[in-house]
Structure formats: C-alpha cells, structure tokens
Design an enzyme around this catalytic site. Structure first.
Site, PDB file in Angstrom:
ATOM      1  N   GLY A  71      42.497 -32.862 -16.653  1.00  0.00           N
ATOM      2  CA  GLY A  71      42.272 -32.197 -17.854  1.00  0.00           C
ATOM      3  C   GLY A  71      42.356 -30.672 -17.873  1.00  0.00           C
ATOM      4  O   GLY A  71      42.683 -30.352 -16.572  1.00  0.00           O
ATOM      5  N   TYR A  73      40.328 -26.886 -19.610  1.00  0.00           N
ATOM      6  CA  TYR A  73      38.969 -26.240 -19.475  1.00  0.00           C
ATOM      7  C   TYR A  73      37.939 -26.800 -20.480  1.00  0.00           C
ATOM      8  O   TYR A  73      38.377 -27.427 -21.399  1.00  0.00           O
ATOM      9  CB  TYR A  73      39.151 -24.696 -20.099  1.00  0.00           C
ATOM     10  CG  TYR A  73      39.761 -23.676 -19.110  1.00  0.00           C
ATOM     11  CD1 TYR A  73      38.898 -23.563 -17.940  1.00  0.00           C
ATOM     12  CD2 TYR A  73      41.059 -23.271 -19.008  1.00  0.00           C
ATOM     13  CE1 TYR A  73      39.398 -22.445 -17.005  1.00  0.00           C
ATOM     14  CE2 TYR A  73      41.503 -22.402 -18.032  1.00  0.00           C
ATOM     15  CZ  TYR A  73      40.646 -21.812 -17.169  1.00  0.00           C
ATOM     16  OH  TYR A  73      41.044 -21.115 -16.085  1.00  0.00           O
ATOM     17  N   THR A  74      36.852 -26.846 -20.166  1.00  0.00           N
ATOM     18  CA  THR A  74      35.783 -27.662 -20.844  1.00  0.00           C
ATOM     19  C   THR A  74      34.525 -26.642 -20.659  1.00  0.00           C
ATOM     20  O   THR A  74      34.308 -25.990 -19.493  1.00  0.00           O
ATOM     21  CB  THR A  74      35.526 -29.046 -20.693  1.00  0.00           C
ATOM     22  OG1 THR A  74      34.780 -29.512 -21.839  1.00  0.00           O
ATOM     23  CG2 THR A  74      34.828 -29.167 -19.277  1.00  0.00           C
ATOM     24  N   CYS A 180      40.032 -28.254 -23.757  1.00  0.00           N
ATOM     25  CA  CYS A 180      40.719 -29.306 -23.307  1.00  0.00           C
ATOM     26  C   CYS A 180      42.292 -28.761 -23.784  1.00  0.00           C
ATOM     27  O   CYS A 180      43.043 -29.776 -24.032  1.00  0.00           O
ATOM     28  CB  CYS A 180      40.383 -30.494 -23.847  1.00  0.00           C
ATOM     29  SG  CYS A 180      38.796 -31.070 -23.409  1.00  0.00           S
TER      30      CYS A 180
END
Length: 223
Positions: A71, A73-74, A180
């Site tokens: 994935g 960035y979160t 995301c």
C-alpha cells in the site's frame, strides 16, 4: 485457537513493528500461536511499499514511518482501531488475494453488526460506504467515503500488519497525505456517520465476526 491481544494504552509504532516481527518469527518456527493484536497509535503517517513522495503533503506534521507492508501512505491515530493480523497461511491456504478478500469481508461483517452497509471496490483498496447526502461525483455516481484500510505483509506465509477501522479519529489528520493514493474520495468514520460506538463495542464485533469468517474462537488477553 488464535491469541487476541488488546492493548488499552496508545502503542508506539516502532514498538509494534518489533513485536510483530518477533511474533511472526515465532509462529513460523512453531514456537507461538497465531495472533490478532488490537491497538491504537499516537498520530503518525506510515508509508507502504508503493508510497509516492508527492503523496506526503505535510511531511512535518507527524512522524513518518517507512514500513514493509503493502500500500501507500496512511494515517494512524487515537480513535482508530488498528488490527494487526499474524496468521499462518501455511495452514490456511497460500493465497494472499483470497486472504485479503477474507479480511475485507471480516470488516464488512463487523460494520454490518452496527447496521452500517459497506462494500469493496475493484478499482480502490479498502472498505467503503456510500454517502448519498453528499454531492454526486463528477461522473454522476453516488459519493463514497473510505472507512477502513488494509495493508498486509507476508513472510514465510505468515501475515502481519493488517487493517485499520475509523471509529472516532480526527479525520482532519488525514489531510497531510493522499490516503492510500486516492485523491477523489473522502474518509469517514463511525462518528462521522452519526454512530456513537465505543472501541470495546467494535472489538467485540471484530471477535464475533472473526469466528464466523475464520472459524476460530479468540483467546483474549488484555494488556
């Protein structure tokens, strides 16, 4: 049985990575049971293996952690239930996509416990809810917001990292990143949708629905 560990205090992110690494190694060596670890973190951004530099809009707002999960960035922070999933796919089927679909269904079923209808989308990762009260999208479709994210890593067919469900986080904190990698959709939470739900209630729903999806009873430890 799968060990369920619930940590009530905010958990340092580097510490959580260390604990997961140790547990995954122990599971792969047959020295520990599978585990689900429920935590909350202080405010932070984490970068997955597909993170793009220009999607970190404010690099000075919170600490940014590089991590080996899938994935982009979160955000993690108080009011968000982070669920670290350390399960052995050697005995559950060595199919990462099928496992990811099980995680998605687990989240959807958990949200349904609160009469919240959610869904997945082939073009977008995570779990979503429709927002008919918002303006239509440019193509005329009903607006949608993301309520849960998924990002896993697999080593020797043992999974770690996992998922995050927005219960009552500060949604403005997501503005420092492109969550995301998705620019045209919003982020929501239980409280944003008008549902006053405690973390304990969410944890219980996760446990109940884990048994339905994975067929095993949690062995619970509160730290």
């Amino acid at each position: 049985m799968v060990d369920w560990i619930i940590t009530d205090e905010l958990t340092n992110y580097n510490f959580s990575l260390k604990v997961m690494e140790q547990r995954v190694t122990a599971i792969s060596e047959g020295k520990a049971e599978e585990a689900i670890w429920l935590v909350e973190h202080p405010p932070l951004y984490s970068a997955g293996t597909s993170a793009k530099a220009d999607h970190l809009l404010n690099p000075y707002r919170f600490t940014v952690y590089k991590t080996g999960r899938g994935g982009q960035y979160t955000y993690h922070g108080p009011g968000q239930r982070v669920v670290y999933v350390m399960l052995n796919l050697n005995k559950r089927g060595q199919d990462v996509r099928a496992f990811s679909r099980l995680l998605e269904q687990w989240i959807i079923n958990t949200l349904a416990s609160f009469n919240l209808k959610a869904h997945t989308c082939n073009e977008r990762i995570g779990v979503w809810v429709k927002r008919p009260e918002k303006p239509l999208l440019p193509d005329g479709r009903t607006a949608e917001d993301k309520i849960a994210a998924i990002g896993i890593r697999v080593r020797k067919w043992i999974t770690f990292h996992g998922l995050a469900i927005n219960v009552e986080p500060n949604l403005e904190h997501f503005s420092g990143i492109v969550p995301c990698g998705i620019k045209d959709y919003g982020i929501t939470s239980f409280i944003d949708l008008g549902l006053l739900v405690s973390m304990t209630d969410v944890d219980q729903a996760l446990m109940d629905n884990f048994k339905q999806i994975f067929g095993e009873t949690p062995n619970i430890t509160v730290l």
